[in-house]
Each structure stands twice: as structure tokens, then as C-alpha cells.
Design an enzyme around this catalytic site. Sequence first.
Site, PDB file in Angstrom:
ATOM      1  N   GLN A 170     113.593 -47.986  88.154  1.00  0.00           N
ATOM      2  CA  GLN A 170     112.641 -47.989  89.274  1.00  0.00           C
ATOM      3  C   GLN A 170     113.067 -46.846  90.182  1.00  0.00           C
ATOM      4  OE1 GLN A 170     109.794 -49.385  90.417  1.00  0.00           O
ATOM      5  NE2 GLN A 170     110.092 -48.156  92.273  1.00  0.00           N
ATOM      6  N   GLN A 172     111.091 -45.037  92.700  1.00  0.00           N
ATOM      7  CA  GLN A 172     110.616 -44.959  94.071  1.00  0.00           C
ATOM      8  C   GLN A 172     111.444 -45.894  94.957  1.00  0.00           C
ATOM      9  OE1 GLN A 172     106.542 -46.182  94.706  1.00  0.00           O
ATOM     10  NE2 GLN A 172     106.242 -44.803  96.411  1.00  0.00           N
ATOM     11  N   GLY A 306     105.634 -55.748  92.119  1.00  0.00           N
ATOM     12  CA  GLY A 306     104.430 -56.191  91.423  1.00  0.00           C
ATOM     13  C   GLY A 306     104.043 -55.168  90.375  1.00  0.00           C
ATOM     14  N   GLY A 307     103.964 -53.930  90.820  1.00  0.00           N
ATOM     15  CA  GLY A 307     103.625 -52.854  89.906  1.00  0.00           C
ATOM     16  C   GLY A 307     104.191 -51.549  90.388  1.00  0.00           C
ATOM     17  N   MET A 308     104.343 -50.617  89.455  1.00  0.00           N
ATOM     18  CA  MET A 308     104.811 -49.272  89.795  1.00  0.00           C
ATOM     19  C   MET A 308     104.044 -48.274  88.949  1.00  0.00           C
ATOM     20  SD  MET A 308     106.742 -47.372  91.626  1.00  0.00           S
ATOM     21  CE  MET A 308     106.484 -45.608  91.496  1.00  0.00           C
ATOM     22  N   GLU A 309     103.457 -47.301  89.656  1.00  0.00           N
ATOM     23  CA  GLU A 309     102.475 -46.396  89.062  1.00  0.00           C
ATOM     24  C   GLU A 309     103.079 -45.256  88.256  1.00  0.00           C
ATOM     25  OE1 GLU A 309     103.288 -46.821  92.270  1.00  0.00           O
ATOM     26  OE2 GLU A 309     103.139 -44.967  93.429  1.00  0.00           O
ATOM     27  N   HIS A 333      95.085 -51.176  91.482  1.00  0.00           N
ATOM     28  CA  HIS A 333      95.908 -50.462  92.463  1.00  0.00           C
ATOM     29  C   HIS A 333      96.768 -49.389  91.776  1.00  0.00           C
ATOM     30  CE1 HIS A 333      98.402 -50.150  96.183  1.00  0.00           C
ATOM     31  NE2 HIS A 333      99.351 -49.858  95.306  1.00  0.00           N
ATOM     32  N   GLU A 334      97.507 -49.800  90.765  1.00  0.00           N
ATOM     33  CA  GLU A 334      98.400 -48.834  90.102  1.00  0.00           C
ATOM     34  C   GLU A 334      97.590 -47.734  89.420  1.00  0.00           C
ATOM     35  OE1 GLU A 334     101.166 -49.225  91.262  1.00  0.00           O
ATOM     36  OE2 GLU A 334     101.123 -51.356  91.767  1.00  0.00           O
ATOM     37  N   HIS A 337      96.575 -45.062  91.841  1.00  0.00           N
ATOM     38  CA  HIS A 337      97.661 -44.117  92.135  1.00  0.00           C
ATOM     39  C   HIS A 337      97.632 -42.898  91.208  1.00  0.00           C
ATOM     40  CE1 HIS A 337     100.149 -45.748  95.316  1.00  0.00           C
ATOM     41  NE2 HIS A 337     100.357 -46.899  94.716  1.00  0.00           N
ATOM     42  N   GLU A 356      99.877 -44.980  99.765  1.00  0.00           N
ATOM     43  CA  GLU A 356      99.483 -46.388  99.636  1.00  0.00           C
ATOM     44  C   GLU A 356      98.162 -46.723 100.332  1.00  0.00           C
ATOM     45  OE1 GLU A 356     100.763 -48.170  97.451  1.00  0.00           O
ATOM     46  OE2 GLU A 356     102.648 -47.109  97.054  1.00  0.00           O
ATOM     47  N   ASP A 414     112.662 -47.506 102.650  1.00  0.00           N
ATOM     48  CA  ASP A 414     112.183 -48.866 102.468  1.00  0.00           C
ATOM     49  C   ASP A 414     111.641 -49.474 103.766  1.00  0.00           C
ATOM     50  OD1 ASP A 414     112.359 -49.989  99.896  1.00  0.00           O
ATOM     51  OD2 ASP A 414     113.370 -51.736 100.771  1.00  0.00           O
ATOM     52  N   TYR A 422      99.939 -49.727 103.811  1.00  0.00           N
ATOM     53  CA  TYR A 422      98.937 -50.104 102.818  1.00  0.00           C
ATOM     54  C   TYR A 422      97.594 -50.451 103.464  1.00  0.00           C
ATOM     55  CZ  TYR A 422     102.553 -50.712  99.170  1.00  0.00           C
ATOM     56  OH  TYR A 422     103.544 -50.510  98.256  1.00  0.00           O
ATOM     57  N   ARG A 593     110.743 -60.992  91.668  1.00  0.00           N
ATOM     58  CA  ARG A 593     109.830 -60.124  92.423  1.00  0.00           C
ATOM     59  C   ARG A 593     110.089 -60.292  93.912  1.00  0.00           C
ATOM     60  NH1 ARG A 593     103.220 -60.352  91.924  1.00  0.00           N
ATOM     61  NH2 ARG A 593     102.797 -58.679  93.415  1.00  0.00           N
TER      62      ARG A 593
HETATM   63  N1  BES Z   1     104.302 -47.696  94.573  1.00  0.00           N
HETATM   64  C1  BES Z   1     104.281 -49.086  94.874  1.00  0.00           C
HETATM   65  C2  BES Z   1     105.596 -49.771  94.679  1.00  0.00           C
HETATM   66  C3  BES Z   1     106.728 -49.229  95.520  1.00  0.00           C
HETATM   67  C4  BES Z   1     106.530 -48.876  96.828  1.00  0.00           C
HETATM   68  C5  BES Z   1     107.973 -49.123  94.979  1.00  0.00           C
HETATM   69  C6  BES Z   1     107.594 -48.375  97.565  1.00  0.00           C
HETATM   70  C7  BES Z   1     109.020 -48.631  95.711  1.00  0.00           C
HETATM   71  C8  BES Z   1     108.825 -48.250  97.019  1.00  0.00           C
HETATM   72  C9  BES Z   1     103.217 -49.820  94.068  1.00  0.00           C
HETATM   73  O1  BES Z   1     102.073 -49.088  93.836  1.00  0.00           O
HETATM   74  C10 BES Z   1     102.806 -51.023  94.868  1.00  0.00           C
HETATM   75  O2  BES Z   1     102.305 -50.832  95.941  1.00  0.00           O
HETATM   76  N2  BES Z   1     103.039 -52.227  94.359  1.00  0.00           N
HETATM   77  C11 BES Z   1     102.717 -53.456  95.030  1.00  0.00           C
HETATM   78  C12 BES Z   1     101.456 -54.055  94.510  1.00  0.00           C
HETATM   79  C13 BES Z   1     100.221 -53.526  95.119  1.00  0.00           C
HETATM   80  C14 BES Z   1      99.004 -54.224  94.503  1.00  0.00           C
HETATM   81  C15 BES Z   1     100.166 -53.640  96.606  1.00  0.00           C
HETATM   82  C16 BES Z   1     103.807 -54.459  94.723  1.00  0.00           C
HETATM   83  O3  BES Z   1     104.708 -54.133  93.933  1.00  0.00           O
HETATM   84  O4  BES Z   1     103.795 -55.526  95.286  1.00  0.00           O
HETATM   85 ZN    ZN Z   2     100.985 -48.706  95.588  1.00  0.00          ZN
END
Ligand code: BES
Ligand code: ZN
Length: 643
Positions: A170, A172, A306-309, A333-334, A337, A356, A414, A422, A593
Site C-alpha cells: 500500500q 499511498q 476499502g479500495g486503492m486505485e 470510486h476507484e 481515480h 478525492e 494521513d 472527499y 479495514r
Molecule cells: N486513495 C484512497 C485510499 C487512500 C487514501 C489510501 C489516502 C491512502 C491514503 C481510495 O481511493 C479511497 O478513497 N478509498 C476509500 C473508499 C472510498 C469509496 C471512499 C476507503 O478505502 O475507504
Molecule cells: Zn479515493
Amino acid sequence: MKIANLIAPLAAATLLAACGSEPELRDRNAAPMIDGQSIYATEEGRDTHSHANPLEARVTHVSLDLNADFEERRMVGSATLDLDVAEDGEEVVLDSKDLEIREVVNGEGEALRWEMGEDSGDVHGAPLTITLDGAEQVKITYASAPGAAALQWLEPEQTEGGEEPFLFSQGQAILNRSWIPTQDSPGIRQTWDARITAPEGIRVVMSAEMLTPEGELIDGQPGRRAFRFRMDEPIAPYLIAIAAGDLAFQELGDRSGVYAEPSMLAAAASEFEDIEEMISAAEELYGEYRWGRYDLLVLPSAFPFGGMENPRLTFVTPTILAGDKSLVSLVAHELAHSWSGNLVTNASWDDFWLNEGFTVYFENRIMEAVYGREQAEMLADLGWADMMEDVEAVGGLTSEDTRLHLDLDGRDPDDGMTNIAYEKGAVFLRTIEETVGRARFDAWLRDYFDRNAFQPQTSAGLIADMRANLFEGDEAEEIGLEAWIYEPGLPENAVHVQSNRFRAVDQAIANFAESGEVTVINWPEWTTQERLRFLNGLPRELADDRLDALDEAFSLNAARNSEIRFAWLKLAIANRYDAARDSTEAFLLSMGRRKFVAPLFEALMAEGQWGQPFARRVYREARPRYHAITTGTVDETVPLSDG
Ligand code: BES
Ligand code: ZN
């Protein structure tokens, strides 16, 4: 070989750009400029979370040759970097975190002087400075630390199959420096390739073109396979990603598919069956998908997000496999991105909202196109509530942390990753959409992605682009463009999308609050989003008999939908509801998660003797299974040192 590959098209592109005939074919590996000046020299284009010196020497390509050592939990091998060095450039500064550097040589294999600076002791890591002596390529032989922040090495027991170990990364925001010595700054785009070896039985996948899907035998190394990858588009280095384990693949469409452990593959494929429709809807809105394939990878449940693009290969948590496609907005969402974030990228983490906020807006447009307006409105309305929750969490509307553009210098990036970036970001774009009209807004956004494709972006750059290409008359002033981006709070013109379907839900909340009768709740007919609205909208104080009635009627303690389970458990814990303890424990032990784990531990710790010993006991058991990203947050709420 790779240099030859790169140079020919680039030279042609530069030539064309110089003639002015094909502006979209400009040299994508050139240093990014804004208003005739290097973006790295601008106030907002400077990245305080990287040690890199791109104005002097800039990494343009990364070539990895690494062994994944599951026993030692290390990536071991080399990274060869191509550099664009300024005329008087003498050294290149890379980012590194806990890397063990063994040797640094130039393109001819001659040793170069290098120095590892002091580690900040926090997430920033240490600068690795290499004296170039004219070199335009450097090869670093190194190993990552067993505890590298970007990597999680899972024991077979932490996978569904239980047979093979698993590895995932991971990157980011600034974690990739713990396994790749490069300039780890989102504004410094790099093409890359990789050769990764792993034990037989393990498939390696990366966020790139996969040149050897089944891997290749290696001379003299029986029992290991090599996998090769190539990314010819310049990407931000946080988007280099790897996973390795017992992975199977199923095609979903012409250019899409899903990787998962074999036992989860069928469920994943059916959950994501609408992916081609989503990609087409996205292209219809904002232009061609530029990355070739779009595949999904379902990770083991320890995945902290949840997800990573990751480009070409979105990483997702198995907790979105609800069985009824009710949580697929995360995939939208992903996917979004692929434009906002991966094509046009925040130049620094101070402008995380550019990634975001645009993505949440775009995600909702994809959901509207594929699943209809009602569904999209419910999602947007839930997003508004999430935003308000985080506004409270950072100290209310006057808090500096409610700004879109942040100043995170000296802080962990962070800290800026709240629902403000978002959801306030998305509300801002909806407000603009409403002011200029959807047709004009969409046309602008599509061109914006084209104009800025494969480039970093700042808030200042966005404002300039909007003023030049979107607004007419005094629309920018009418909207309050700069206030939206640079000031705290929520401007009065903020567009709050309100779902009509939620009115009935809110009525049910009121009726249940008054009568305690579950018969006033239309649960079986409700979508997941209506159920979430209901659970989150209930009075925070509920007596046990009310909670009993809800659980009995809707089996909430046993909810398999992770979002429903989470919303229920938050409510139950706040009421010290004993009958939810087993469900809470099982949920916290079943996945890592952070979005679910951290708030539940926080809720438990807020409940004194009822919650704290329980939280400590469960965390002690769960902690070894969680990713460092999750434990980093939970460690602050659940101290275990006292035994
Ligand atoms: N890019 C983010 C995840 C992220 C953000 C990782 C900052 C590390 C640092 C990803 O696109 C994201 O926003 N994931 C969300 C889900 C989304 C539907 C809001 C998550 O993981 O909850
Ligand atoms: Zn995102």
C-alpha cells in the site's frame, strides 16, 4: 532496452509539440510546468513530504529487479533509476524509509558516493543522497526492512485458502519509500518496469501491464518463478503496487477481470459484474479510459483500506463482497481515480482534495449513470452526513482542518485524509455544477482531464484553469471560488443533495423512536443505503428492549453486509448493549479495514469499564493480524502496554 523504448516516442512527441501541431502529444516525461515555471518551484507545487530535489535531478523511470523473500519478509534486489539531470546538477536525493542500502553504481557499473541522511523518526524517512559525477542512471542494490510500512506479509492462516502466504503493498501516501528507493512525491511522475521472483505456487501481480501472467521458470533456481511488468505511462510513485499469493483470475469483460483467492473468485466476479458498464459510463462522461485494462484484486481481509486505485489493478477489501452489489460504489470510486488522481494528480498531499473530492463527485456520476438517480442521491446524502461527522471530529466549522487546501508541513499526510477532502470537495464541485449548469460543467471537466493528463495539479492551478476555461462573467465570485478552497467552514451556497427516499426512512425513525414498534420499519423493502440512513439516524440512546427488538427483527448482530454491521455495532456499543459483544468481537477479528476497526475500538474505549477491558482483550488478539496503517491509528486509542 527500456531507454530505447522510451526515447523514440518521446523524441517524436517533443518534435510535434515544438511544431505546435499536436499539443496533446507533448512530451509526457518532461518536467511539469505551470505558467511557464516548473511546478516544483511554486508555493503549492513544493512537496514538503519528500526529500527529493527534482529541480536538480528528477527520476523519470524506475526499473525494479527484486526477490520477494517470504521467510525474511524482505524485498531484496535492485532499483535502477533513469534521471533527468539539470545542467549544473550534482546529486540526486531520493526518499527512503528503513532501507538497507548495499551498493550504488552508475550505468557503467562504477561505484558512486552515497549518503543516508538522518531518519526523521516518523513517516518521512531519510534522504538518500547520491553524488552523480555525471551519471544519468543509478543502480541501487538494497533490501527492504522486515517491518517495511508499505508491505504486509501474511501467514497462510491469514488468507482464505490457508495454504500459501500472501504479500501486498500500500503505497499511498508516502509509504512506498519503505520498499522502493525513488523520489516518492506525487508530482514526480515515473514510468517503470519490474521483474519480481517468488516461490512456486505464488502468483505475483502489479499495477502495470503484466507481461508474464503465469510467470517464467528461472535458470538455476528451481522452485521459484519470475514475473515481469511494465508501465509505459508516467505515474505518481505512490501508485506502484504489488500483491503475491494464491491468486486466480476470472475475466469480466473485454478489458476487465478480477483476481482473488480461488475460494472467493466466483463471489467477486458476480459482485463486480457491472464493471464494463461502469467503465463505459465513465468514458461517456469524461473521456477515454487511458490505461488499457481495468482489473480488480480482492485482497485478504487484513487490507487496511476499502479500495486503492492502483493503475490497471484496483485493490479492494473483501468486505465489499456483500452478495448483492450494494457496496459497489466503492468500485465506481476507484475507477473514477483513473481520471482524477491517476491522470491528473495532486502535486502534494496538501491538495489531496483534488484527488478525492473530484473522485467522489465522479463516482456519484458513474453511479447515477449505471444505477439511476435515486441511488446516486442516496449515496450523496449519506456522504453529506459523513462530511458533517468529520467536521465535528476536527473541531467544528471554524477548524482549519475543514479547509480543502491544507498545510500539512511537518504533519503526517494521513492527518488530511478526512471526509472533508472527499465530501466537501465533492459538494464544492456540485455547487459549481449547479451554478454553471451540468452541460457546461461536464464539458469543462472532460477537457480539464485532457489538458492536464499525466500531470500534477495544485489548487492554484485548478483555479487558474477554471477561470480561463469554465467561468463566465463574475461566476467565480458568485460561487466564492477562493473561499471554498482556502477557507475553513462550509459556504452558504453548498449544494446538499437530499434523497426523497430518505424522507420515508426519517419518518420511520421518528415513528420507531416514539412507539418502539418494529412494524413501522420497512426493512425488507429498503436498500442498503436506506438501512444505513435508518441505523445512523436512530437516537444515539436506545434502551436494551429497543435494541433487542431491532436485532430480533433484522438479525443485525449477524449482518453479513459490513457497512450495516458496522453502523449497528456503533449504535449498540454506545448503549453498552451486552448482546452485541460477541458480534463486535467476531467482526473485529474478521478483518482489518481501518474505517471499521478504528471507530469501533474508539467507541468501546469511550464506555469505561464496560468497554475498555473488552477492547484491550480483543485488540491484543487482533493486533498481529492488522496492517501497520490500522495499528498506527488504533494504538493511539487502545493502549496495551499496561498489560
Ligand atoms: N486513495 C484512497 C485510499 C487512500 C487514501 C489510501 C489516502 C491512502 C491514503 C481510495 O481511493 C479511497 O478513497 N478509498 C476509500 C473508499 C472510498 C469509496 C471512499 C476507503 O478505502 O475507504
Ligand atoms: Zn479515493
